[in-house]
Design an enzyme around this catalytic site. Sequence first.
Site, PDB file in Angstrom:
ATOM      1  N   ASP A 145      -9.294  10.880  -5.215  1.00  0.00           N
ATOM      2  CA  ASP A 145     -10.177  11.046  -4.050  1.00  0.00           C
ATOM      3  C   ASP A 145     -10.112  12.475  -3.524  1.00  0.00           C
ATOM      4  O   ASP A 145     -11.132  13.050  -3.120  1.00  0.00           O
ATOM      5  CB  ASP A 145      -9.776  10.073  -2.940  1.00  0.00           C
ATOM      6  N   ASN A 187     -10.671   8.919   2.411  1.00  0.00           N
ATOM      7  CA  ASN A 187      -9.899   9.964   1.733  1.00  0.00           C
ATOM      8  C   ASN A 187     -10.796  11.143   1.350  1.00  0.00           C
ATOM      9  O   ASN A 187     -10.431  12.307   1.542  1.00  0.00           O
ATOM     10  CB  ASN A 187      -9.249   9.403   0.470  1.00  0.00           C
ATOM     11  N   THR A 196     -12.147  12.710 -15.152  1.00  0.00           N
ATOM     12  CA  THR A 196     -10.787  13.120 -14.825  1.00  0.00           C
ATOM     13  C   THR A 196      -9.819  12.528 -15.846  1.00  0.00           C
ATOM     14  O   THR A 196      -9.985  11.397 -16.306  1.00  0.00           O
ATOM     15  CB  THR A 196     -10.391  12.694 -13.402  1.00  0.00           C
ATOM     16  N   LYS A 201     -11.133   4.886  -0.215  1.00  0.00           N
ATOM     17  CA  LYS A 201     -11.602   6.004  -1.024  1.00  0.00           C
ATOM     18  C   LYS A 201     -12.589   6.873  -0.257  1.00  0.00           C
ATOM     19  O   LYS A 201     -12.577   8.102  -0.365  1.00  0.00           O
ATOM     20  CB  LYS A 201     -12.223   5.483  -2.326  1.00  0.00           C
ATOM     21  N   ASP A 251      -4.249   1.504   5.288  1.00  0.00           N
ATOM     22  CA  ASP A 251      -3.371   1.438   4.117  1.00  0.00           C
ATOM     23  C   ASP A 251      -1.958   1.047   4.526  1.00  0.00           C
ATOM     24  O   ASP A 251      -1.357   1.674   5.409  1.00  0.00           O
ATOM     25  CB  ASP A 251      -3.331   2.789   3.403  1.00  0.00           C
ATOM     26  N   GLY A 292       1.501   9.088   0.329  1.00  0.00           N
ATOM     27  CA  GLY A 292       0.511   8.748   1.344  1.00  0.00           C
ATOM     28  C   GLY A 292      -0.891   8.982   0.835  1.00  0.00           C
ATOM     29  O   GLY A 292      -1.104   9.296  -0.342  1.00  0.00           O
ATOM     30  N   THR A 321      -1.421   8.041  -5.625  1.00  0.00           N
ATOM     31  CA  THR A 321      -2.421   7.429  -4.754  1.00  0.00           C
ATOM     32  C   THR A 321      -3.239   8.501  -4.033  1.00  0.00           C
ATOM     33  O   THR A 321      -2.692   9.403  -3.412  1.00  0.00           O
ATOM     34  CB  THR A 321      -1.742   6.538  -3.697  1.00  0.00           C
ATOM     35  N   ASP A 347       3.625  10.396  -6.194  1.00  0.00           N
ATOM     36  CA  ASP A 347       2.689   9.338  -5.788  1.00  0.00           C
ATOM     37  C   ASP A 347       1.278   9.793  -6.169  1.00  0.00           C
ATOM     38  O   ASP A 347       0.789  10.794  -5.653  1.00  0.00           O
ATOM     39  CB  ASP A 347       2.786   9.097  -4.278  1.00  0.00           C
TER      40      ASP A 347
END
Length: 288
Positions: free
Chosen positions: A236, A41, A204, A38, A11, A271, A232, A230
């Site tokens: 996951d 993670n 979700t 994904k 990433d 992150g 991101t 964040d």
Amino acid sequence: MIWNLGSINIDNFYEVPHLPAAGETLAATSYGFGLGGKGANMSVAAARAAARISHIGAVGADGRWTRDRLLEYGVDTPHIAQIEMPTGHANIVVERGGENSIVLFQGANVHLTEAIIGGALTEASPGDFLLMQNETNGQEYAAATAQSLGLCVAYAAAPFEASAVERLLGRIDLLVLNEVEASQLEAATGKTVGALGVADVIVTLGAQGCKWVSNIGEKHFDAYPADAVDTTGAGDTFTGYLVAGLDRGMDMVTAIDLALKAGSLMVMRRGTADVIPDLKEIQDRFGI
């Protein structure tokens, strides 16, 4: 035990004042890189949730360090192959409010062989979980193999493609998707998510929490308050913790609650895999 057929990415993070518009050149205010994808993670999240997890995937020579990083985080890595393809990577642009835009290169993630997948699953036991996303190839073969071996199949349907989900119906025990994906799937199939023949569906809802749809009805869960910086990797993290909780013997309600707590901590960090909270952090934060 969880077997995760999942992507492994490098990433690249770029912090920007706002998400760029079409044709706009925008200077980033910061840059960083780390372990992502994904699949990776979710493996890290499950390991940090105190589950035993083995990752099934592939990297190129440029990504050998990602395999080492997963091992450091407690993920079993014997079934991560090194192949003659570049490692997958993602360029992630994050604006000040925490929203993101991502460009993904799939790389080695979509060059898995049945030998790699089957070789891993021969070590599985009835009652184990197979976890999958939509960032690798081989899901249909893996799901059929897992089902024949008595595993519980969990599928996080992202990046979303309705046809990919439809091909797996009848082999999925747990389906996780977001509200937009659920709407698109219902439009494609002409059925509500509760009528797909999947025992448990988790939708979700971001800051509104999630809902659990099963053969006994529908239950809504509120999200825990969080000052998001964040988003991101938050989904996951939720999925990894959810499956880990179920694998550890929790009932669905308890596993969802744990996953929501993990997600609320994750959105307050910048992150992906490298900053996923561990179980002790959650216990300390929520007094459990």
